[in-house]
Scaffold this motif. Sequence first.
Motif, PDB file in Angstrom:
ATOM      1  N   ILE A 157      41.327  42.536  34.183  1.00  0.00           N
ATOM      2  CA  ILE A 157      39.408  42.482  34.362  1.00  0.00           C
ATOM      3  C   ILE A 157      39.324  41.036  34.942  1.00  0.00           C
ATOM      4  O   ILE A 157      38.967  41.315  36.186  1.00  0.00           O
ATOM      5  CB  ILE A 157      39.886  41.286  32.503  1.00  0.00           C
ATOM      6  CG1 ILE A 157      39.815  42.483  31.162  1.00  0.00           C
ATOM      7  CG2 ILE A 157      38.062  40.565  32.818  1.00  0.00           C
ATOM      8  CD1 ILE A 157      39.150  43.628  31.630  1.00  0.00           C
ATOM      9  N   GLY A 158      40.599  39.924  35.285  1.00  0.00           N
ATOM     10  CA  GLY A 158      40.295  39.640  36.943  1.00  0.00           C
ATOM     11  C   GLY A 158      39.625  40.105  38.297  1.00  0.00           C
ATOM     12  O   GLY A 158      39.664  39.869  39.022  1.00  0.00           O
ATOM     13  N   GLY A 180      37.179  41.858  37.771  1.00  0.00           N
ATOM     14  CA  GLY A 180      35.907  40.413  38.242  1.00  0.00           C
ATOM     15  C   GLY A 180      36.033  39.917  40.084  1.00  0.00           C
ATOM     16  O   GLY A 180      35.471  39.562  40.543  1.00  0.00           O
ATOM     17  N   TYR A 240      44.291  40.156  31.665  1.00  0.00           N
ATOM     18  CA  TYR A 240      43.680  39.024  31.601  1.00  0.00           C
ATOM     19  C   TYR A 240      43.341  39.274  33.866  1.00  0.00           C
ATOM     20  O   TYR A 240      42.735  38.974  33.716  1.00  0.00           O
ATOM     21  CB  TYR A 240      43.195  37.766  32.001  1.00  0.00           C
ATOM     22  CG  TYR A 240      43.257  37.586  30.387  1.00  0.00           C
ATOM     23  CD1 TYR A 240      41.510  37.109  30.175  1.00  0.00           C
ATOM     24  CD2 TYR A 240      43.461  37.333  29.444  1.00  0.00           C
ATOM     25  CE1 TYR A 240      40.778  37.569  29.055  1.00  0.00           C
ATOM     26  CE2 TYR A 240      43.317  37.120  28.118  1.00  0.00           C
ATOM     27  CZ  TYR A 240      41.761  37.024  27.352  1.00  0.00           C
ATOM     28  OH  TYR A 240      41.176  36.860  26.418  1.00  0.00           O
ATOM     29  N   SER A 263      27.741  46.006  31.661  1.00  0.00           N
ATOM     30  CA  SER A 263      27.906  46.726  32.949  1.00  0.00           C
ATOM     31  C   SER A 263      27.933  47.833  33.642  1.00  0.00           C
ATOM     32  O   SER A 263      27.450  47.764  34.921  1.00  0.00           O
ATOM     33  CB  SER A 263      29.457  45.568  32.827  1.00  0.00           C
ATOM     34  OG  SER A 263      30.927  46.734  32.559  1.00  0.00           O
ATOM     35  N   TRP A 316      30.500  40.152  32.014  1.00  0.00           N
ATOM     36  CA  TRP A 316      31.969  40.254  32.124  1.00  0.00           C
ATOM     37  C   TRP A 316      31.930  38.767  32.266  1.00  0.00           C
ATOM     38  O   TRP A 316      33.307  37.820  31.472  1.00  0.00           O
ATOM     39  CB  TRP A 316      32.872  40.277  32.767  1.00  0.00           C
ATOM     40  CG  TRP A 316      33.208  42.237  33.284  1.00  0.00           C
ATOM     41  CD1 TRP A 316      31.688  43.074  33.917  1.00  0.00           C
ATOM     42  CD2 TRP A 316      33.336  42.557  31.971  1.00  0.00           C
ATOM     43  NE1 TRP A 316      32.671  44.331  33.096  1.00  0.00           N
ATOM     44  CE2 TRP A 316      32.579  44.287  31.977  1.00  0.00           C
ATOM     45  CE3 TRP A 316      34.601  42.194  31.247  1.00  0.00           C
ATOM     46  CZ2 TRP A 316      33.819  45.347  31.764  1.00  0.00           C
ATOM     47  CZ3 TRP A 316      35.364  43.632  30.180  1.00  0.00           C
ATOM     48  CH2 TRP A 316      35.039  44.582  30.333  1.00  0.00           C
ATOM     49  N   VAL A 317      31.473  37.457  32.660  1.00  0.00           N
ATOM     50  CA  VAL A 317      31.754  36.210  31.966  1.00  0.00           C
ATOM     51  C   VAL A 317      31.199  35.872  31.000  1.00  0.00           C
ATOM     52  O   VAL A 317      32.293  34.728  29.773  1.00  0.00           O
ATOM     53  CB  VAL A 317      30.780  35.515  33.119  1.00  0.00           C
ATOM     54  CG1 VAL A 317      30.715  34.015  32.933  1.00  0.00           C
ATOM     55  CG2 VAL A 317      31.145  36.006  34.876  1.00  0.00           C
ATOM     56  N   CYS A 336      28.290  40.704  37.032  1.00  0.00           N
ATOM     57  CA  CYS A 336      29.633  39.323  36.791  1.00  0.00           C
ATOM     58  C   CYS A 336      28.708  38.433  35.728  1.00  0.00           C
ATOM     59  O   CYS A 336      29.298  37.915  34.652  1.00  0.00           O
ATOM     60  CB  CYS A 336      29.314  38.620  38.269  1.00  0.00           C
ATOM     61  SG  CYS A 336      30.183  39.045  38.716  1.00  0.00           S
ATOM     62  N   ALA A 375      34.417  42.403  42.252  1.00  0.00           N
ATOM     63  CA  ALA A 375      33.235  42.497  42.034  1.00  0.00           C
ATOM     64  C   ALA A 375      32.560  41.296  42.119  1.00  0.00           C
ATOM     65  O   ALA A 375      31.064  41.503  42.825  1.00  0.00           O
ATOM     66  CB  ALA A 375      32.585  42.234  40.150  1.00  0.00           C
ATOM     67  N   LEU A 376      32.796  40.129  42.647  1.00  0.00           N
ATOM     68  CA  LEU A 376      32.220  39.018  43.222  1.00  0.00           C
ATOM     69  C   LEU A 376      32.582  39.016  44.200  1.00  0.00           C
ATOM     70  O   LEU A 376      32.080  38.754  45.182  1.00  0.00           O
ATOM     71  CB  LEU A 376      33.630  37.817  42.803  1.00  0.00           C
ATOM     72  CG  LEU A 376      32.523  36.500  43.027  1.00  0.00           C
ATOM     73  CD1 LEU A 376      31.411  36.007  43.282  1.00  0.00           C
ATOM     74  CD2 LEU A 376      33.865  34.916  43.121  1.00  0.00           C
TER      75      LEU A 376
END
Length: 737
Positions: free
Chosen positions: A636-637, A640, A633, A703, A677-678, A674, A643-644
Motif C-alpha cells: 500500500i505504501g 501511495g 503496508y 480510487s 487511501w489516507v 490520496c 501516487a504522491l
Amino acid sequence: MVIALSQLNGCITRYSQQATNIQHFASYIEQTNSASHQIWPSIEGLFYRAWISYGLTETSLNERDEFPYFYQNFPSDYSHFHGLTPLLRLFGWSWVGILTSTDENEITYCEELKREIVRSGGCVDFLESLPDTMTTFREEVEKRSEQILNKIYKSKANVIIIHTTKIIFIETFCLISYEKIDTKLFVFSMETSSIKSKALTVTPLICNALNGSLRLTIPKGDIPGFKDYLQNSNYSTFMDQIVLLLRPEFECGFLNDKENCTRSETLSTTDASLFDMNNYELTYSLYNMIYAMAHALHNLYTAKSQRGNSIKMEFKPWQLNQYLKEVHFKAPDGHEIFFDEKGHAPNHYDIIQYFHFPNLTTAWIHVGSFKPSAPKDKQLFVNLTAIRWKTPSNQVLRSVCSESCTHGYRKVIDREKPVCCFDCVPCSEGEYSNTTDAENCKKCPEDQWPSEKKDKCLPRIIDFLSYDDPLGAALSSISILLFIITALVLGIFIKYRNTAVVKANNRNLSYILLISLMLSFLCTLVFISQPGTLTCLLRQSAFGMIFTIAISSVLAKTVTVVIAFRANKPSSKLRKWVGTRVSSYLVLLCISGEIVICTVWLIISPPFPEYDTQSVTGKIILQCNEGSTIAFYSVIGYMGFLALLSFTVAFLVRKVPDSFNEAQFITFSMLVFCSVWVSFIPSYLSTKGKYMVAVEIFAILASSTGLLGCIFTPKCYIILLRPDLNTRGHLIGKKVS
C-alpha cells in the motif's frame, strides 16, 4: 430398656408359639420358678453379666472391650440419625433448622447431628433449645418461645428437625405453634417419634404445625395374640406388664368412667388408640430380644442335657454369653435376629408420615425405610408417591438458603455466609453451563458459541463477505458496472484512436491505464467470496501490481507532459526523450518495485485463510491472514508513494498551455486517490470481518473511479459531444491562459 428376669419369666410363656421346644423351655422355667428357687440363683448370676437392650442406650455402652456381655437391638453410635442426612439429600433440603430441649445430652446429640449435616454437604440455619414450664418460669418460656417462633417463621429453612425425649417439649411446642408455622415440615428423630406424646394423640388439633410431619421410627411388627391379650387384661395385670407398652403414662384416669375406676376393668373399655399397634414399636423390639434370650437359654439347657449334666448346676457368665453370640432365628415378620461381633442385632428404621384429622383420628403412613447395614446406595428407600406435601399441586417442599443456579449461571459463594447461601451470576461471554449449581462455567469449542440462555453451545455463524450478502451483492454489482463503463471508455479510445485528443496524451498509456483500471475493478470480485488458499494469495498481490500499473501509467503521463512542455523550448536537451519509450520504461521500472515487494512477501510470509473466533461475538470470521503486516503496508505504501509523486509532478505543471491540460486532471485524480487511501488506513484498522474487506473494496473502487472520472471524462466529452474541439488545429491554436 434392658430386659429383667421378671420380664423374661412373664413373657416367654405368653408369646412363644413359634417352636415347640421354646414353649417347653419357657414352661419349664415358669414351673421351676413357682416350685422352687433352686435354679434362679444360677440364672440370676448369668444375667448379672449378660444384658440385652431392646431400645437405644448410652453411647458409652457401645465399647465392646468394656462391656463384652452387653447386647443391643439398636446400636448406640448415632447411626440412627445418619438416616436423616440421606433423607435431606434425597429431597435437596440443604437449609434446615434443629429444635431440641434444654437437656444437655440432647443438645450434645443435636450438635453432633449438625456436624453430620454439614459433613454431608448441608447447612443448619439454627439450633434452638425450647425451654419447658417444668424447669423455667412461664414468662421466660413465653419470651424465649416467641423468639424461636419468629426465627422459624422468618427462616428460609422450611424443614425443621425435632429431637427430644421429653413429652413436655412436644406439648409446649404444640401450644405455642398453633397455626403460626403450619407451612413448615417437621422431621422427628427416632427418639422423638418413640415418645408418642399426648399432645399428638389426645389433642391433635393443637398440633396443626406437626400435621404431615416425617418420622424415623423403630419398625413395628406383628406380635401374635398381643392385641387380644391387651384387650382382655384388667388394669392390675396391665400395670404388672407395663414394660411391654410404650404408654407408661397410662393410668386409671384414661378409662371411660373415671369416678368408678376399680382397677379391675378390662382395657377393651379404654380409648381404641391404646390398641393401635403403631404405638408399640419398642414392645415389638422387646418381644424379639426376649426370644433371643430364650433361644440362648434353651440352647444352653439343651447342650447341658445332651451331655447328661444336671440343669441345677452352677453356670458361669461367659457360658450364656457364648450362646447369645450364636443366636440366629427368624422373627414372625421374617426378619432374621442375630448379633454381630459388636453385639448389635441387624436393624432398620421405618420412615412414616403422621396425619391427624378433625375427627380426632390419626394416620401413620409408611413412606420409606433406612437400613444402616445395607450398601450405602441402598440404605435409604422412600416411596415418593406416598408422601403428601403441604404445597400446591403436591410438589416436593423446598428448603434451601439459595435457589439452585439454573443452566447458564454459576455459583458465587460469599465467604462470610454458609456454603449453602450463594449468588447466581450469568456465565461470561463464550462460556456456558448445562448443570444445576455449576461451580464454574465451561468454554465452548472454537467452532461453537453459547446459546442466548448460555445453557448449551451452538455452531458459530461463519461470517465472510459473500455474494449472497446484501453488501457483497452491492459491491460486486458496482464493480461490474464500473468495469463495463471502463470497457466502453476503452472502446471509445480505440475507435477514435486517430483523433487529436487521443493522440495528444499518449494513447498507448491511456490504453494501459484503462486496462489496469478494468482489472482493478475486476480484482475486487476476488475479495467477495469464501476465502481460500488461492484467493488469499491473489487478493493483495494481484491488486497491488494491477493498481501499481495504473499509478505508474498516470505518473508516466505526467512525466510525458513535462517532457513535451520542456522540449518545445529552444536548445532543450529533452527533445531526444520525446516519444513512447520513456513512458514505457518508466511504467516497467515502477511496476518492478511492486513485483519485488509482492514476490518477497509471497515467499517469506504469504497470506493464508484463517478463522477468527475472537473479534465478533458468536461468529467465526473466515478471513485472510495477511501473513506479514509489514509486507501488506509496504504494498500500500509503495502505491501511495507513486501516487504522491504523480500528484507532486502534476501539481507543478498544472498551468501548462491548454494543449497539455491533462496535468490538471491528473492533479485532481491523484488528490482523490490520496484522500481515499489516507482515510482507508484508520477505517481498515477499526473494522473486523466482512466490513474490513468491504472497506478495502470501497477504497479500490473509489480510487479507481477517481482516476477514470478525472482523467477520461473530459476526453470522452470532447470526443462524443464536442467533435469540433477534437482537431489538431484547435489544440495547437490554443494560447497559454
